[in-house]
Design a protein around this motif. Structure first.
Motif, PDB file in Angstrom:
ATOM      1  N   GLY A  48       0.794  -1.218   0.000  1.00 36.14           N
ATOM      2  CA  GLY A  48       0.000   0.000   0.000  1.00 36.14           C
ATOM      3  C   GLY A  48       0.827   1.269   0.000  1.00 36.14           C
ATOM      4  O   GLY A  48       0.298   2.351  -0.261  1.00 36.14           O
ATOM      5  N   SER A 110      -5.743   7.926   5.252  1.00 36.74           N
ATOM      6  CA  SER A 110      -7.055   7.272   5.306  1.00 36.74           C
ATOM      7  C   SER A 110      -7.461   6.757   3.929  1.00 36.74           C
ATOM      8  O   SER A 110      -7.961   5.632   3.790  1.00 36.74           O
ATOM      9  N   SER A 113      -5.293   3.761   2.978  1.00 34.32           N
ATOM     10  CA  SER A 113      -5.750   2.559   3.674  1.00 34.32           C
ATOM     11  C   SER A 113      -7.000   1.989   3.015  1.00 34.32           C
ATOM     12  O   SER A 113      -7.124   0.769   2.827  1.00 34.32           O
ATOM     13  N   SER A 116      -6.063   0.491  -0.364  1.00 38.93           N
ATOM     14  CA  SER A 116      -5.307  -0.742  -0.153  1.00 38.93           C
ATOM     15  C   SER A 116      -6.243  -1.906   0.145  1.00 38.93           C
ATOM     16  O   SER A 116      -6.046  -3.029  -0.337  1.00 38.93           O
ATOM     17  N   THR A 117      -7.263  -1.627   0.939  1.00 43.88           N
ATOM     18  CA  THR A 117      -8.256  -2.660   1.251  1.00 43.88           C
ATOM     19  C   THR A 117      -9.007  -3.082   0.000  1.00 43.88           C
ATOM     20  O   THR A 117      -9.255  -4.274  -0.228  1.00 43.88           O
ATOM     21  N   GLU A 122      -3.224  -6.427   2.080  1.00 43.41           N
ATOM     22  CA  GLU A 122      -3.289  -6.522   3.532  1.00 43.41           C
ATOM     23  C   GLU A 122      -1.901  -6.348   4.147  1.00 43.41           C
ATOM     24  O   GLU A 122      -0.886  -6.558   3.497  1.00 43.41           O
ATOM     25  N   THR A 125      -1.695  -1.272   8.574  1.00 41.50           N
ATOM     26  CA  THR A 125      -2.876  -0.725   9.239  1.00 41.50           C
ATOM     27  C   THR A 125      -2.980   0.772   8.959  1.00 41.50           C
ATOM     28  O   THR A 125      -2.033   1.401   8.470  1.00 41.50           O
ATOM     29  N   ILE A 126      -4.124   1.334   9.302  1.00 38.82           N
ATOM     30  CA  ILE A 126      -4.311   2.769   9.078  1.00 38.82           C
ATOM     31  C   ILE A 126      -3.357   3.583   9.953  1.00 38.82           C
ATOM     32  O   ILE A 126      -2.899   4.658   9.550  1.00 38.82           O
ATOM     33  N   PHE A 129      -0.156   3.831   8.064  1.00 39.64           N
ATOM     34  CA  PHE A 129      -0.250   4.821   6.993  1.00 39.64           C
ATOM     35  C   PHE A 129      -0.177   6.245   7.552  1.00 39.64           C
ATOM     36  O   PHE A 129       0.493   7.112   6.985  1.00 39.64           O
TER      37      PHE A 129
END
Length: 254
Positions: A48, A110, A113, A116-117, A122, A125-126, A129
């Motif tokens: 990500g 945000s 994230s 990326s989802t 995976e 985590t946020i 980021f």
């Protein structure tokens, strides 16, 4: 043909200044691209991160390119002659760029994230980021703020038109500075991964305080710049994310 030659003759100074700035910006962009291509290992370690790069470089160029443009206008209008935080133009531009450099990394993180989802990347985590985006923004923003004022004041001092040189140079230099800053922030985040959750919470707290300060503060000039710039930055950031979707998907699934 005569019209073209006449145009070139009458605008020789502007063409020279713009051409030199554009040539340097092309070279700088190539350097930034080469640096990005050599950073594949870090991009694979933090899925990500590649999504964060276009938005971050776009944000940096937009924020400080606008600062350069406003300084150019101030020079033309005689509102500024020398650097000094007591000057309203200088103070307003320093504060507005600082506010935007703190606020938008959280939005950027945000969105990164979220995208990326969507892409199924995976692992990050946020909070990761937010930590990377914020630290990268502080690193790059601090340098670019100084560079922007240096370029604008140097251009003005040498008799160049700041409008011809500041924006292309700042945008390209922003690319070069942003990439190493993001990678350095990513390395620090991995090195101190246990603290990223606490750090991101602190960033969010700072963000809330800044927003309240901007809304309730008496500095209306800075507030206007931040509000107007936010709309442009948000739309351009979203567009940059959509533009990089295909590249990101190909990078991780090729």
């Amino acid at each position: 043909m005569k019209f073209l030659l006449s145009f070139i003759y009458e605008n020789t100074k502007e063409l020279k200044e713009s051409s030199a700035a554009l040539f340097l910006s092309i070279f700088a962009s190539a350097v930034a691209g080469a640096f990005l291509s050599s950073s594949k290992e870090m991009l694979l370690i933090i899925p990500g991160l590649i999504i964060l790069v276009p938005g971050a470089t776009n944000m940096r160029g937009a924020i400080f390119g606008a600062v350069g443009a406003r300084l150019g206008s101030a020079f033309h209008l005689g509102q500024i002659k020398s650097f000094g935080l007591k000057n309203d133009v200088v103070k307003t531009n320093v504060l507005s760029s600082a506010y935007l450099s703190i606020i938008f990394p959280v939005i950027l993180a945000s969105l990164a994230s979220l995208f990326s989802t969507v892409l199924g990347l995976e692992g990050a985590t946020i909070s990761t980021f937010i930590t990377i985006a914020f630290m990268g923004s502080i690193f790059a923003g601090s340098i670019l703020l100084l560079v922007t004022f240096f370029i604008a004041f140097t251009a003005y001092g040498r008799g160049w038109d700041p409008d011809n040189v500041t924006s292309p140079l700042i945008a390209s230099i922003g690319d070069i500075i942003t990439l190493p800053s993001l990678l350095a922030a990513a390395w620090l985040t991995l090195r101190f991964s246990n603290f990223s959750d606490y750090f991101s919470l602190g960033v969010i707290g700072l963000l809330i305080i800044l927003i309240i300060t901007i809304i309730l503060g008496k500095d209306s000039k800075t507030r206007v710049i931040v509000v107007q710039s936010s709309a442009v930055l948000l739309s351009s950031t979203v567009v940059s994310f959509f533009c990089t979707l295909h590249t990101s998907f190909y990078f991780f699934h090729s």
